[in-house]
Design an enzyme around this catalytic site. Structure first.
Site, mmCIF file in Angstrom:
data_model
loop_
_atom_site.group_PDB
_atom_site.id
_atom_site.type_symbol
_atom_site.label_atom_id
_atom_site.label_comp_id
_atom_site.label_asym_id
_atom_site.label_seq_id
_atom_site.Cartn_x
_atom_site.Cartn_y
_atom_site.Cartn_z
ATOM 1 N N ASP A 1 -6.504 4.549 12.882
ATOM 2 C CA ASP A 1 -4.872 5.097 12.788
ATOM 3 C C ASP A 1 -5.150 6.670 11.870
ATOM 4 O O ASP A 1 -4.287 7.300 12.373
ATOM 5 C CB ASP A 1 -4.608 4.082 11.862
ATOM 6 C CG ASP A 1 -3.737 3.484 13.137
ATOM 7 O OD1 ASP A 1 -3.570 3.527 13.924
ATOM 8 O OD2 ASP A 1 -3.031 2.031 12.416
ATOM 9 N N ASP B 1 1.367 -0.815 0.173
ATOM 10 C CA ASP B 1 -0.285 -0.265 -0.218
ATOM 11 C C ASP B 1 1.406 1.511 -0.080
ATOM 12 O O ASP B 1 0.815 1.814 -1.150
ATOM 13 C CB ASP B 1 -1.092 0.024 1.150
ATOM 14 C CG ASP B 1 -2.228 -1.017 1.101
ATOM 15 O OD1 ASP B 1 -2.113 -2.023 0.067
ATOM 16 O OD2 ASP B 1 -2.790 -1.154 1.917
ATOM 17 N N SER C 1 -4.099 -8.714 8.863
ATOM 18 C CA SER C 1 -3.802 -8.183 8.545
ATOM 19 C C SER C 1 -2.944 -7.957 9.806
ATOM 20 O O SER C 1 -3.742 -8.274 10.782
ATOM 21 C CB SER C 1 -3.996 -6.301 8.040
ATOM 22 O OG SER C 1 -5.477 -6.200 9.918
ATOM 23 N N ARG D 1 0.942 5.028 17.865
ATOM 24 C CA ARG D 1 0.863 6.509 16.479
ATOM 25 C C ARG D 1 0.968 7.788 17.418
ATOM 26 O O ARG D 1 1.761 8.752 16.502
ATOM 27 C CB ARG D 1 -1.015 6.465 16.280
ATOM 28 C CG ARG D 1 -1.678 5.260 15.775
ATOM 29 C CD ARG D 1 -0.159 4.520 15.034
ATOM 30 N NE ARG D 1 -0.555 3.525 14.335
ATOM 31 C CZ ARG D 1 -0.226 2.177 13.855
ATOM 32 N NH1 ARG D 1 1.266 2.290 14.181
ATOM 33 N NH2 ARG D 1 -0.510 1.463 13.145
#
Length: 418
Positions: free
Chosen positions: A126, A17, A182, A97
């Site tokens: 996210d 991606d 994932s 994050r």
């Protein structure tokens, strides 16, 4: 007229991606600076990631080792707070994050970039976390989110479109088969979601776990560790079984991961509520975090005042909610973190834990600031010793006063039943 391209910092992993996104952004006229954060991903070849980014079109690729900062400024803050989202999730992805976003903004400022970009999906948390943290740190920065861009979405409707684009532009693709779920990983945890896990009745595959063994396969012999805290922060771990000692913050946490994972501690399988309003099924393994939270909670029991503990439980829930939703750098989070730090001023001491087949069992604790008094608690000693004026007979009045409202309520209910 200036022809200089606007600079953009892209959060880059080297995967399919973000490699497509990198090339697409270059085609859109950006001078792309790729940024890869080392927060403890397993078996990551950062040199290869860096080379790939430049080959795809980045003007440079910056890799920053954030592992120690991640532990001291984020993971240990969560441990100090006993943070757990919805009473189950230890925030492994959420708490990474802000650490990544902070470094991303530092690089953007240093490089003179006015844009940032990420590869987060438009349905997930996210995207919110990255952008809320980034805007709190740099209010003028602009964000490009390809998975919310109509043109990008129209061009890439599935994995086959991404692969065709890579083939067209000569972007190397990992030849290994893609897992049917994932993965997000850092030294705090590994998470698994989507793919076959979207079926809430589909059990996780044992082969997918990276940090923990199955409790069924864990050693038949237990091990005991002692974890020491200073003001709520882990400062030492000692394995009393084999004599191992760790005192460096990163080393402490990595050892907690290893020893807890070895004994099958820290796996959960849950359905949680994303901030964007969608329920999500996730499988997580957080061995070191589970071990440290267990120890810290127990130590608070011996040296934290009852009413302070009650209030910090509320603050802990709010801390977890804010972290999960992306408000790490918000003023309300600053208030909570300062309050929690104040509450931890006497949380010093040692907790002993036996690790065995998925269980972390507390076997002892001590603190120089203990509020626990054996004489006062003892059923064999009347009163509490010379330092305490506790007369058991006083409990009669204590009970009578506290029962007044209960009697009043009972009388009202009895009246209703007539």
């Amino acid at each position: 007229m200036s022809t200089e391209k606007p600079k953009l910092v892209l959060a880059y992993s080297g995967g399919l991606d973000t490699s497509v996104i990198l090339k697409w952004l270059c085609e859109k006229g950006f001078d792309v600076i790729a940024f890869c954060a080392n927060v403890g991903q397993f078996e990551e070849d950062f040199a290869a990631v860096k080379a790939k980014a430049v080959a795809v079109g980045a003007s440079k690729c910056i890799v920053t080792d954030l592992r120690k900062e991640f532990v001291t400024d984020y993971v240990f803050e969560a441990v100090k707070c006993n943070a757990m989202y919805e009473g189950r999730y230890l925030l492994g992805t959420s708490i990474a994050r802000p650490c990544i976003a902070k470094e991303m903004i530092r690089i953007a400022t240093e490089e003179g970039a006015t844009y940032i970009a990420h590869g987060a999906t438009g349905k997930g948390n996210d995207q919110v976390r990255f952008e809320m943290c980034a805007q709190a740190l740099s209010p003028t920065v602009q964000c490009v989110a390809p998975w919310r861009d109509a043109e990008f979405i129209e061009s890439f409707k599935g994995r086959s479109d991404l692969l065709a684009y890579c083939n067209k532009h000569g972007i190397p693709v990992d030849a290994k088969p893609k897992a049917n779920y994932s993965i997000d990983e850092n030294l705090f945890h590994t998470s698994y979601e989507s793919g076959n896990l979207e079926d809430a009745m589909s059990p996780p595959e044992e082969s997918m776990f990276k940090m923990t063994v199955s409790p069924k396969s864990a050693p038949d012999a237990s091990e005991t560790v002692q974890i020491e805290f200073s003001k709520g922060i882990p400062v030492k771990i000692t394995n009393t079984t084999d004599g191992t000692v760790k005192t460096d913050p990163l080393d402490i946490f990595l050892y907690c991961n290893m020893i807890a994972g070895k004994h099958g501690i820290g796996r959960i399988d849950i359905v949680e509520n994303r901030f964007v309003g969608i329920k999500s099924r996730g499988v997580y393994e957080t061995p070191g975090g589970t071990l440290l939270r267990t120890a810290h909670l127990d130590l608070e029991g011996i040296c934290m005042d009852r009413e302070v503990k009650r209030i910090t439980e509320t603050l802990s829930n709010e801390f977890a909610r804010l972290c999960y939703n992306g408000f790490w750098f918000a003023p309300e989070m600053e208030l909570i973190r300062h309050s929690i730090t104040f509450s931890q001023r006497d949380v010093d001491g040692l907790v002993e834990i036996e690790l065995y087949k998925g269980n972390a069992t507390i076997t002892g604790r001590k603190s120089p600031n203990a509020l626990y008094n054996a004489d006062l608690a003892s059923m064999d000693i009347e009163g509490g010793g010379d330092a305490f004026d506790y007369n058991p007979a006083d409990a009669q009045g204590f009970i009578r006063i506290n029962a007044v409202r209960l009697k009043t309520y009972a009388a009202l209910r009895a009246k209703d039943q007539k």
